[in-house]
Design an enzyme around this catalytic site. Sequence first.
Site, PDB file in Angstrom:
ATOM      1  CG  ASP A  17      42.278 -69.084  -6.221  1.00  0.00           C
ATOM      2  OD1 ASP A  17      42.029 -68.166  -7.018  1.00  0.00           O
ATOM      3  OD2 ASP A  17      41.412 -69.563  -5.462  1.00  0.00           O
ATOM      4  CG  HIS A  18      40.268 -71.051  -9.595  1.00  0.00           C
ATOM      5  ND1 HIS A  18      39.299 -71.971  -9.271  1.00  0.00           N
ATOM      6  CD2 HIS A  18      40.299 -70.164  -8.560  1.00  0.00           C
ATOM      7  CE1 HIS A  18      38.758 -71.656  -8.106  1.00  0.00           C
ATOM      8  NE2 HIS A  18      39.350 -70.556  -7.649  1.00  0.00           N
TER       9      HIS A  18
ATOM     10  CG  ASP B 277      36.324 -69.589  -6.624  1.00  0.00           C
ATOM     11  OD1 ASP B 277      36.420 -70.807  -6.368  1.00  0.00           O
ATOM     12  OD2 ASP B 277      37.279 -68.809  -6.555  1.00  0.00           O
TER      13      ASP B 277
ATOM     14  CG  HIS C  21      37.232 -67.913 -11.862  1.00  0.00           C
ATOM     15  ND1 HIS C  21      37.109 -69.173 -11.318  1.00  0.00           N
ATOM     16  CD2 HIS C  21      37.669 -67.122 -10.844  1.00  0.00           C
ATOM     17  CE1 HIS C  21      37.439 -69.141 -10.038  1.00  0.00           C
ATOM     18  NE2 HIS C  21      37.796 -67.909  -9.720  1.00  0.00           N
TER      19      HIS C  21
ATOM     20  CG  HIS D 280      38.196 -72.212  -2.741  1.00  0.00           C
ATOM     21  ND1 HIS D 280      39.497 -71.891  -2.425  1.00  0.00           N
ATOM     22  CD2 HIS D 280      37.901 -71.522  -3.869  1.00  0.00           C
ATOM     23  CE1 HIS D 280      39.961 -71.025  -3.316  1.00  0.00           C
ATOM     24  NE2 HIS D 280      39.004 -70.779  -4.208  1.00  0.00           N
TER      25      HIS D 280
ATOM     26  CG  HIS E 195      40.153 -65.063  -9.338  1.00  0.00           C
ATOM     27  ND1 HIS E 195      38.982 -65.132  -8.626  1.00  0.00           N
ATOM     28  CD2 HIS E 195      40.268 -63.771  -9.759  1.00  0.00           C
ATOM     29  CE1 HIS E 195      38.403 -63.938  -8.616  1.00  0.00           C
ATOM     30  NE2 HIS E 195      39.159 -63.096  -9.298  1.00  0.00           N
TER      31      HIS E 195
ATOM     32  CG  HIS F 123      34.049 -65.540  -8.008  1.00  0.00           C
ATOM     33  ND1 HIS F 123      34.314 -65.137  -6.719  1.00  0.00           N
ATOM     34  CD2 HIS F 123      35.223 -66.023  -8.501  1.00  0.00           C
ATOM     35  CE1 HIS F 123      35.593 -65.374  -6.447  1.00  0.00           C
ATOM     36  NE2 HIS F 123      36.166 -65.905  -7.508  1.00  0.00           N
TER      37      HIS F 123
HETATM   38 FE    FE Z   1      39.196 -69.394  -5.898  1.00  0.00          FE
HETATM   39 ZN    ZN Z   2      38.079 -67.029  -7.719  1.00  0.00          ZN
END
Ligand code: FE
Ligand code: ZN
Length: 251
Positions: free
Chosen positions: A56-57, A129, A52, A167, A54, A110
């Site tokens: 942090d990915h 996520d 996805h 995570h 985001h 998500h």
């Molecule tokens: Fe994440």
């Molecule tokens: Zn995420």
Amino acid sequence: MEIILLQALTDNYIYLIANKDLAIVIDPSEAKPVLDYLAQHNLKLTHILNTHHHNDHTGGNLELKEKTGAIVIGSTYDQHRINGISIALKDNDHFQIDGLEFVVMFVPGHTSGHIAFYFPKLKSLFCGDTLFSLGCGRLFEGTAHQMYNSLDRIKSLPLDTLIYCGHEYTLNNAKFAITIEPGNHELIAKLEDVRLARKNNQPTIPAILEDELKTNPFLRTESIEIRRNLQMVKASDVEVFAEIRNRKNKF
Ligand code: FE
Ligand code: ZN
């Protein structure tokens, strides 16, 4: 073939699949740990897979693309918001990289465009996520109904599927799960295993789907103990799921 876990940011995992001298990376939040690993092991990065959009990915996408020439693959629904994307895939698409096949599962909840990558030969699911060990992602863009359906699809994969999530949230998830189903003996044992693993700085990932089905409250909306606890004996599975998700948000 080998699956490597790289720790990144505070609690993210980046996954590398190394196939002889070639590598695929999944959800590179940062470029540096990936570049370091590639250099140390003489691997060439060919593809970047994003579950996805985001940051942090995907935060490492552009630097990795620039330095390695890797091709970025993501969801058709996220084409406008994944950095460097050049191949967009949708639900049930089959894709091969150097003879290794994966299947795309559209798992919104998500985010609205979230996908997971299922590698049948590796018995492995990279689910970002959506599903976490003993937990699930927050509902940022999707509804409880969508997330419930997404998790329901994951539940139907083979029991020995390895779950590689985005995570390391397992300990906190376990502490929450025990408040929802305190009489679940497998969950009690799991909490102790997870405590020990984290005390020794060991990852709790990959999880095994069969264990998740026995311990993850978000996959156990049919549990009588959970339903009694929540005073939702006659509610629908989606309603029970939504209530567990709400409680987790406040935990
Ligand atoms: Fe994440
Ligand atoms: Zn995420």
